[in-house]
Scaffold this motif. Structure first.
Motif, PDB file in Angstrom:
ATOM      1  N   VAL A 289     -25.635 -92.747  38.661  1.00 54.35           N
ATOM      2  CA  VAL A 289     -24.396 -93.509  38.599  1.00 54.35           C
ATOM      3  C   VAL A 289     -23.538 -92.970  37.460  1.00 54.35           C
ATOM      4  CG1 VAL A 289     -23.390 -95.784  38.219  1.00 54.35           C
ATOM      5  CG2 VAL A 289     -25.492 -95.554  39.572  1.00 54.35           C
ATOM      6  N   ASP A 290     -24.175 -92.666  36.328  1.00 48.41           N
ATOM      7  CA  ASP A 290     -23.499 -92.071  35.187  1.00 48.41           C
ATOM      8  C   ASP A 290     -23.926 -90.605  35.099  1.00 48.41           C
ATOM      9  OD1 ASP A 290     -22.390 -91.297  32.831  1.00 48.41           O
ATOM     10  OD2 ASP A 290     -23.569 -92.633  31.555  1.00 48.41           O
ATOM     11  N   PRO A 291     -23.002 -89.670  35.356  1.00 56.28           N
ATOM     12  CA  PRO A 291     -23.400 -88.264  35.395  1.00 56.28           C
ATOM     13  C   PRO A 291     -23.568 -87.622  34.020  1.00 56.28           C
ATOM     14  CG  PRO A 291     -21.048 -88.443  35.743  1.00 56.28           C
ATOM     15  CD  PRO A 291     -21.591 -89.855  35.670  1.00 56.28           C
ATOM     16  N   GLU A 292     -23.169 -88.307  32.955  1.00 56.52           N
ATOM     17  CA  GLU A 292     -23.149 -87.669  31.646  1.00 56.52           C
ATOM     18  C   GLU A 292     -24.511 -87.135  31.203  1.00 56.52           C
ATOM     19  OE1 GLU A 292     -21.519 -88.328  27.074  1.00 56.52           O
ATOM     20  OE2 GLU A 292     -21.036 -89.767  28.650  1.00 56.52           O
ATOM     21  N   PRO A 293     -25.614 -87.907  31.328  1.00 52.82           N
ATOM     22  CA  PRO A 293     -26.915 -87.337  30.923  1.00 52.82           C
ATOM     23  C   PRO A 293     -27.269 -86.077  31.706  1.00 52.82           C
ATOM     24  CG  PRO A 293     -27.063 -89.721  31.143  1.00 52.82           C
ATOM     25  CD  PRO A 293     -25.736 -89.329  31.711  1.00 52.82           C
ATOM     26  N   LEU A 294     -26.955 -86.064  32.994  1.00 58.68           N
ATOM     27  CA  LEU A 294     -27.222 -84.885  33.809  1.00 58.68           C
ATOM     28  C   LEU A 294     -26.393 -83.694  33.320  1.00 58.68           C
ATOM     29  CD1 LEU A 294     -28.289 -83.393  36.360  1.00 58.68           C
ATOM     30  CD2 LEU A 294     -26.327 -84.365  37.594  1.00 58.68           C
ATOM     31  N   LEU A 295     -25.116 -83.934  33.096  1.00 59.91           N
ATOM     32  CA  LEU A 295     -24.224 -82.844  32.714  1.00 59.91           C
ATOM     33  C   LEU A 295     -24.519 -82.311  31.319  1.00 59.91           C
ATOM     34  CD1 LEU A 295     -20.898 -84.294  34.167  1.00 59.91           C
ATOM     35  CD2 LEU A 295     -22.309 -82.478  35.126  1.00 59.91           C
ATOM     36  N   ARG A 296     -25.185 -83.106  30.506  1.00 61.36           N
ATOM     37  CA  ARG A 296     -25.546 -82.658  29.164  1.00 61.36           C
ATOM     38  C   ARG A 296     -26.981 -82.117  29.102  1.00 61.36           C
ATOM     39  NH1 ARG A 296     -22.016 -84.036  25.145  1.00 61.36           N
ATOM     40  NH2 ARG A 296     -20.466 -85.678  25.553  1.00 61.36           N
ATOM     41  N   SER A 297     -27.601 -81.947  30.269  1.00 55.82           N
ATOM     42  CA  SER A 297     -29.027 -81.610  30.278  1.00 55.82           C
ATOM     43  C   SER A 297     -29.322 -80.135  30.015  1.00 55.82           C
ATOM     44  CB  SER A 297     -29.648 -82.013  31.623  1.00 55.82           C
ATOM     45  OG  SER A 297     -29.064 -81.269  32.686  1.00 55.82           O
ATOM     46  N   GLY A 298     -28.310 -79.302  29.965  1.00 50.14           N
ATOM     47  CA  GLY A 298     -28.566 -77.886  29.687  1.00 50.14           C
ATOM     48  C   GLY A 298     -27.393 -77.011  30.080  1.00 50.14           C
ATOM     49  N   ARG A 299     -27.575 -75.731  29.938  1.00 51.88           N
ATOM     50  CA  ARG A 299     -26.540 -74.766  30.284  1.00 51.88           C
ATOM     51  C   ARG A 299     -26.260 -74.837  31.786  1.00 51.88           C
ATOM     52  NH1 ARG A 299     -23.837 -70.710  28.055  1.00 51.88           N
ATOM     53  NH2 ARG A 299     -23.544 -68.707  29.119  1.00 51.88           N
ATOM     54  N   PHE A 300     -25.004 -74.673  32.155  1.00 50.16           N
ATOM     55  CA  PHE A 300     -24.641 -74.792  33.555  1.00 50.16           C
ATOM     56  C   PHE A 300     -23.678 -73.677  33.955  1.00 50.16           C
ATOM     57  CE2 PHE A 300     -21.334 -76.988  31.287  1.00 50.16           C
ATOM     58  CZ  PHE A 300     -20.176 -76.804  32.015  1.00 50.16           C
ATOM     59  N   ALA A 301     -23.537 -73.469  35.259  1.00 49.29           N
ATOM     60  CA  ALA A 301     -22.652 -72.439  35.793  1.00 49.29           C
ATOM     61  C   ALA A 301     -21.486 -73.088  36.524  1.00 49.29           C
ATOM     62  CB  ALA A 301     -23.416 -71.508  36.728  1.00 49.29           C
ATOM     63  N   MET A 302     -20.351 -72.405  36.491  1.00 52.30           N
ATOM     64  CA  MET A 302     -19.154 -72.854  37.193  1.00 52.30           C
ATOM     65  C   MET A 302     -18.264 -71.634  37.420  1.00 52.30           C
ATOM     66  SD  MET A 302     -17.057 -74.660  34.027  1.00 52.30           S
ATOM     67  CE  MET A 302     -15.407 -74.541  34.748  1.00 52.30           C
ATOM     68  N   GLY A 303     -17.287 -71.759  38.301  1.00 55.24           N
ATOM     69  CA  GLY A 303     -16.325 -70.690  38.479  1.00 55.24           C
ATOM     70  C   GLY A 303     -15.452 -70.556  37.245  1.00 55.24           C
TER      71      GLY A 303
END
Length: 248
Positions: free
Chosen positions: A114-128
């Motif tokens: 429901v709250d994406p913040e913990p997921l998004l702060r969980s590590g390095r990520f890729a994006m365009g």
């Protein structure tokens, strides 16, 4: 000699009647446009070649003189870029598809938070890369809307297109990637962990247009593509109808 001349003339006319159509398409459109190209060739016999990359890279190639007949971008900005330089047939421009923005992981399916913040702060990520990849622009908008962009930007690995970003997550090189829903739909190597609400970013639309130098066979393929899109043929590839009011 007369018979030979007539034969050569007929062969030349046949070659001209099946002139190759070159489509420049955003990387996220690869599977869908290639399928439409195969269907068109089976129906007409006319060849269609699809070249994919980031929208920005393709637009700059067209600007530099690349002989593309049709351009399909992943956002309006790069189509506007070519329109401003009079490099497209403006009257042919239309939005053929829409999309969603999602977080994917290669670690298997997880319950969407429901709250994406913990997921998004969980590590390095890729994006365009937001400098020239529309998916990166939408991602930056969504993270900024959630108040996370400034904190998370140093953790981002920028890919040259959205498919590259997804591949990094699939291989486990990053904790997750932010990509289009259509990319996640077609991949067996990643699972969707979160879907960004549409209000967190600009509507995702795919404008298409013939280039200023498109030939008649290209116009015929474009008409076929538009008709197929209107009939929902892009749906199985994860695309949606363009957002209402998203422009022509």
């Amino acid at each position: 000699m007369a018979a030979l001349f007539l034969t050569l003339l007929l062969l030349s006319s046949a070659a001209q009647s099946a002139e190759r159509t070159l489509v420049f398409a955003a990387a996220s459109m690869k599977d869908a446009v290639e399928a439409m190209a195969r269907a068109y060739r089976e129906r007409t016999g006319n060849p269609v070649v699809v070249s994919v990359a980031s929208s920005g890279a393709l637009a700059r190639q067209i600007e530099a003189g690349a002989p593309a007949d049709l351009f399909i971008a992943a956002n309006p900005d790069w189509m506007d870029y070519l329109e401003d330089r009079k490099l497209i047939d403006v009257e042919s421009r239309t939005n053929i598809a829409g999309n969603t923005l999602v977080v994917v992981t290669g670690d298997g399916a997880i319950a969407p938070p429901v709250d994406p913040e913990p997921l998004l702060r969980s590590g390095r990520f890729a994006m365009g890369d937001p400098a020239h990849v529309p998916a990166g622009v939408y991602t930056a908008q969504a993270l900024d809307q959630l108040g996370l962009w400034e904190d998370l930007r140093p953790m981002a690995a920028f890919g040259e297109n959205v498919r590259v970003a997804m591949a990094l997550a699939a291989r486990g090189d990053v904790a997750f990637a932010i990509v289009y829903g259509s990319d996640a739909e077609l991949s067996e190597d990643v699972a969707v962990a979160y879907i960004f609400p549409p209000e967190t970013h600009a509507p995702i639309v795919y404008p298409a247009a013939l280039t200023a130098n498109a030939h008649e066979d290209a116009r015929d393929f474009y008409a076929f593509l538009r008709a197929q899109a209107a009939d929902g043929a892009l749906g199985p590839y994860g695309f949606t109808k363009p957002a209402a009011g998203s422009g022509s």
